[in-house]
Scaffold this motif. Structure first.
Motif, PDB file in Angstrom:
ATOM      1  N   MET A  68     -17.687   9.920   4.721  1.00  0.00           N
ATOM      2  CA  MET A  68     -17.830  10.838   3.603  1.00  0.00           C
ATOM      3  C   MET A  68     -19.132  11.627   3.673  1.00  0.00           C
ATOM      4  SD  MET A  68     -16.233   8.397   0.669  1.00  0.00           S
ATOM      5  CE  MET A  68     -16.723   6.892   1.502  1.00  0.00           C
ATOM      6  N   ASN A  69     -20.049  11.162   4.496  1.00  0.00           N
ATOM      7  CA  ASN A  69     -21.305  11.887   4.692  1.00  0.00           C
ATOM      8  C   ASN A  69     -22.141  11.122   5.715  1.00  0.00           C
ATOM      9  OD1 ASN A  69     -23.336  13.837   4.307  1.00  0.00           O
ATOM     10  ND2 ASN A  69     -22.885  13.910   2.113  1.00  0.00           N
ATOM     11  N   VAL A  70     -23.306  11.632   5.991  1.00  0.00           N
ATOM     12  CA  VAL A  70     -24.191  10.974   6.959  1.00  0.00           C
ATOM     13  C   VAL A  70     -24.464   9.543   6.512  1.00  0.00           C
ATOM     14  CG1 VAL A  70     -26.497  11.022   7.991  1.00  0.00           C
ATOM     15  CG2 VAL A  70     -25.255  13.157   7.603  1.00  0.00           C
ATOM     16  N   GLU A  71     -24.318   8.631   7.457  1.00  0.00           N
ATOM     17  CA  GLU A  71     -24.562   7.195   7.244  1.00  0.00           C
ATOM     18  C   GLU A  71     -23.581   6.536   6.281  1.00  0.00           C
ATOM     19  OE1 GLU A  71     -26.415   5.782   9.226  1.00  0.00           O
ATOM     20  OE2 GLU A  71     -28.085   7.071   9.788  1.00  0.00           O
ATOM     21  N   VAL A  72     -22.489   7.226   5.944  1.00  0.00           N
ATOM     22  CA  VAL A  72     -21.470   6.655   5.065  1.00  0.00           C
ATOM     23  C   VAL A  72     -20.135   6.668   5.799  1.00  0.00           C
ATOM     24  CG1 VAL A  72     -20.263   6.770   2.850  1.00  0.00           C
ATOM     25  CG2 VAL A  72     -22.645   7.521   3.012  1.00  0.00           C
ATOM     26  N   THR A  73     -19.688   5.477   6.214  1.00  0.00           N
ATOM     27  CA  THR A  73     -18.415   5.387   6.924  1.00  0.00           C
ATOM     28  C   THR A  73     -17.586   4.264   6.308  1.00  0.00           C
ATOM     29  OG1 THR A  73     -19.242   3.837   8.594  1.00  0.00           O
ATOM     30  CG2 THR A  73     -19.457   6.189   9.078  1.00  0.00           C
ATOM     31  N   ASP A  74     -16.273   4.332   6.507  1.00  0.00           N
ATOM     32  CA  ASP A  74     -15.404   3.284   5.989  1.00  0.00           C
ATOM     33  C   ASP A  74     -14.154   3.198   6.851  1.00  0.00           C
ATOM     34  OD1 ASP A  74     -14.462   2.337   2.585  1.00  0.00           O
ATOM     35  OD2 ASP A  74     -14.559   1.196   4.453  1.00  0.00           O
ATOM     36  N   LYS A  75     -13.527   2.028   6.775  1.00  0.00           N
ATOM     37  CA  LYS A  75     -12.337   1.781   7.580  1.00  0.00           C
ATOM     38  C   LYS A  75     -11.140   2.537   7.042  1.00  0.00           C
ATOM     39  CE  LYS A  75     -13.808  -2.935   8.708  1.00  0.00           C
ATOM     40  NZ  LYS A  75     -13.506  -4.373   8.570  1.00  0.00           N
ATOM     41  N   GLY A  76     -10.323   3.010   7.977  1.00  0.00           N
ATOM     42  CA  GLY A  76      -9.050   3.591   7.620  1.00  0.00           C
ATOM     43  C   GLY A  76      -7.964   2.536   7.693  1.00  0.00           C
ATOM     44  N   ASP A  77      -6.790   2.936   8.181  1.00  0.00           N
ATOM     45  CA  ASP A  77      -5.655   2.019   8.208  1.00  0.00           C
ATOM     46  C   ASP A  77      -5.597   1.140   9.455  1.00  0.00           C
ATOM     47  OD1 ASP A  77      -3.907   4.792   6.852  1.00  0.00           O
ATOM     48  OD2 ASP A  77      -4.596   3.018   5.768  1.00  0.00           O
ATOM     49  N   VAL A  78      -6.173   1.595  10.557  1.00  0.00           N
ATOM     50  CA  VAL A  78      -6.103   0.849  11.816  1.00  0.00           C
ATOM     51  C   VAL A  78      -7.465   0.784  12.494  1.00  0.00           C
ATOM     52  CG1 VAL A  78      -3.644   1.174  12.298  1.00  0.00           C
ATOM     53  CG2 VAL A  78      -5.257   2.964  12.927  1.00  0.00           C
ATOM     54  N   PRO A  79      -8.466   0.123  11.893  1.00  0.00           N
ATOM     55  CA  PRO A  79      -9.822   0.155  12.437  1.00  0.00           C
ATOM     56  C   PRO A  79     -10.122  -0.859  13.539  1.00  0.00           C
ATOM     57  CG  PRO A  79      -9.778  -1.092  10.412  1.00  0.00           C
ATOM     58  CD  PRO A  79      -8.378  -0.587  10.628  1.00  0.00           C
ATOM     59  N   GLY A 129       0.817  -1.201   0.000  1.00  0.00           N
ATOM     60  CA  GLY A 129       0.000   0.000   0.000  1.00  0.00           C
ATOM     61  C   GLY A 129       0.852   1.252   0.000  1.00  0.00           C
ATOM     62  N   GLN A 130       0.208   2.359  -0.109  1.00  0.00           N
ATOM     63  CA  GLN A 130       0.931   3.629  -0.147  1.00  0.00           C
ATOM     64  C   GLN A 130       1.647   3.880   1.170  1.00  0.00           C
ATOM     65  OE1 GLN A 130      -1.648   6.970  -0.284  1.00  0.00           O
ATOM     66  NE2 GLN A 130      -0.043   8.442   0.117  1.00  0.00           N
ATOM     67  N   GLN A 131       2.885   4.349   1.068  1.00  0.00           N
ATOM     68  CA  GLN A 131       3.637   4.712   2.261  1.00  0.00           C
ATOM     69  C   GLN A 131       4.230   6.093   2.057  1.00  0.00           C
ATOM     70  OE1 GLN A 131       5.974   2.472   4.606  1.00  0.00           O
ATOM     71  NE2 GLN A 131       4.565   0.770   4.717  1.00  0.00           N
ATOM     72  N   VAL A 132       4.136   6.890   3.091  1.00  0.00           N
ATOM     73  CA  VAL A 132       4.732   8.222   3.067  1.00  0.00           C
ATOM     74  C   VAL A 132       5.790   8.278   4.164  1.00  0.00           C
ATOM     75  CG1 VAL A 132       4.326  10.677   3.382  1.00  0.00           C
ATOM     76  CG2 VAL A 132       2.655   9.306   2.148  1.00  0.00           C
ATOM     77  N   MET A 133       7.027   8.505   3.752  1.00  0.00           N
ATOM     78  CA  MET A 133       8.148   8.510   4.688  1.00  0.00           C
ATOM     79  C   MET A 133       8.665   9.935   4.840  1.00  0.00           C
ATOM     80  SD  MET A 133       8.210   5.260   5.088  1.00  0.00           S
ATOM     81  CE  MET A 133       9.721   4.968   6.006  1.00  0.00           C
ATOM     82  N   GLN A 134       8.997  10.293   6.074  1.00  0.00           N
ATOM     83  CA  GLN A 134       9.543  11.610   6.339  1.00  0.00           C
ATOM     84  C   GLN A 134      10.913  11.481   6.976  1.00  0.00           C
ATOM     85  OE1 GLN A 134       5.887  13.755   8.123  1.00  0.00           O
ATOM     86  NE2 GLN A 134       7.423  15.376   7.870  1.00  0.00           N
ATOM     87  N   ILE A 135      11.830  12.314   6.547  1.00  0.00           N
ATOM     88  CA  ILE A 135      13.152  12.382   7.159  1.00  0.00           C
ATOM     89  C   ILE A 135      13.595  13.839   7.259  1.00  0.00           C
ATOM     90  CG2 ILE A 135      13.992  10.094   6.514  1.00  0.00           C
ATOM     91  CD1 ILE A 135      15.360  11.422   4.108  1.00  0.00           C
ATOM     92  N   PRO A 136      14.340  14.181   8.328  1.00  0.00           N
ATOM     93  CA  PRO A 136      14.683  13.308   9.445  1.00  0.00           C
ATOM     94  C   PRO A 136      13.529  13.206  10.437  1.00  0.00           C
ATOM     95  CG  PRO A 136      15.562  15.475   9.837  1.00  0.00           C
ATOM     96  CD  PRO A 136      14.902  15.530   8.483  1.00  0.00           C
TER      97      PRO A 136
END
Lengths: 111, 113
Positions: free
Chosen positions: B50-61, A1-8
């Motif tokens: 994204m709006n009322v009654e519209v939700t979705d998982k992010g990266d750490v749900p 998946g997409q990764q965004v890396m920051q340095i330092p």
């Protein structure tokens, strides 16, 4: 998946000096945003870059978006104590514009 | 004044005790998100709407729930908190997804014992 890396990850700067923080993505970005978070505070939007090769300035801050739209930089000249904080870049790749944040660069300024 | 508010700002709780962190915005924004911030990891998105009654998982749900019954409110629910959910949580709202400035709330520092 997409990764965004920051340095330092950390940057100690003497007051008056310049410094640069870099943001790199594994994929081409649609846009990139920069945020600043003061100690104990919340992230605050600084700027957004959209075009390839775009350069924007805000007083002593210069933001660049790479030609390939995979990297960005923030350059601060004549650092002041008010520049203390953590700077985050955040990029998006999909049509919804879902942002992926970098881990941030924590800046400490020595008077 | 345009703002995002979160409550509570600080919370110490014990493992397994259900809790809700509220988030409200007064800018009529359609898009809202929850992030957690951990040292060295930056901001990671938990859920977005994204709006009322519209939700979705992010990266750490995992371990979190959300709801969006009204445009202005986007509560974060931890049904059975665990110590690895100890973190700093931020709610954010934006006019149109990731192509607009995100406005962040003041943050909620959660400790799960």
């Amino acid at each position: 998946g997409q990764q965004v890396m920051q340095i330092p990850q950390y940057q100690h700067v003497q007051e008056g000096e310049d410094f640069t923080t870099y943001c790199n993505s594994s994929t081409t970005l649609s846009n990139i945003q920069w945020y600043k978070q003061r100690p104990g505070g919340h992230p605050v939007f600084l700027i957004q870059l959209v075009k390839s090769g775009e350069v924007k300035k805000q007083k002593r801050l210069t933001f660049q978006f790479g030609e390939a739209k995979k990297n960005s930089s923030l350059h601060i000249t004549a650092t002041q104590t008010t520049d203390v904080g953590t700077y985050f870049c955040a990029g998006s790749t999909d049509s919804w514009g879902k942002l992926q944040f970098g881990a941030g660069t924590q800046v400490v300024v020595t008077p | 004044e345009a703002q995002v508010t979160q409550n509570p700002r600080y919370l110490i709780t014990v493992t397994g005790k259900k809790l809700t962190v509220t988030c409200s915005q007064n800018m009529n924004h359609e898009y809202m998100s929850w992030y957690r911030q951990d040292p060295g990891l930056g901001l990671r998105q938990i859920y977005y709407s994204m709006n009322v009654e519209v939700t979705d998982k992010g990266d750490v749900p995992e371990g979190y729930k959300v709801s969006r019954k009204e445009k202005r409110n986007f509560p974060l629910i931890l049904e059975s908190p665990s110590p690895n959910q100890t973190s700093l949580y931020f709610c954010a709202s934006t006019r149109t997804s990731g192509f607009s400035e995100q406005f962040f709330g003041p943050g909620t520092r959660l400790t799960v014992l």
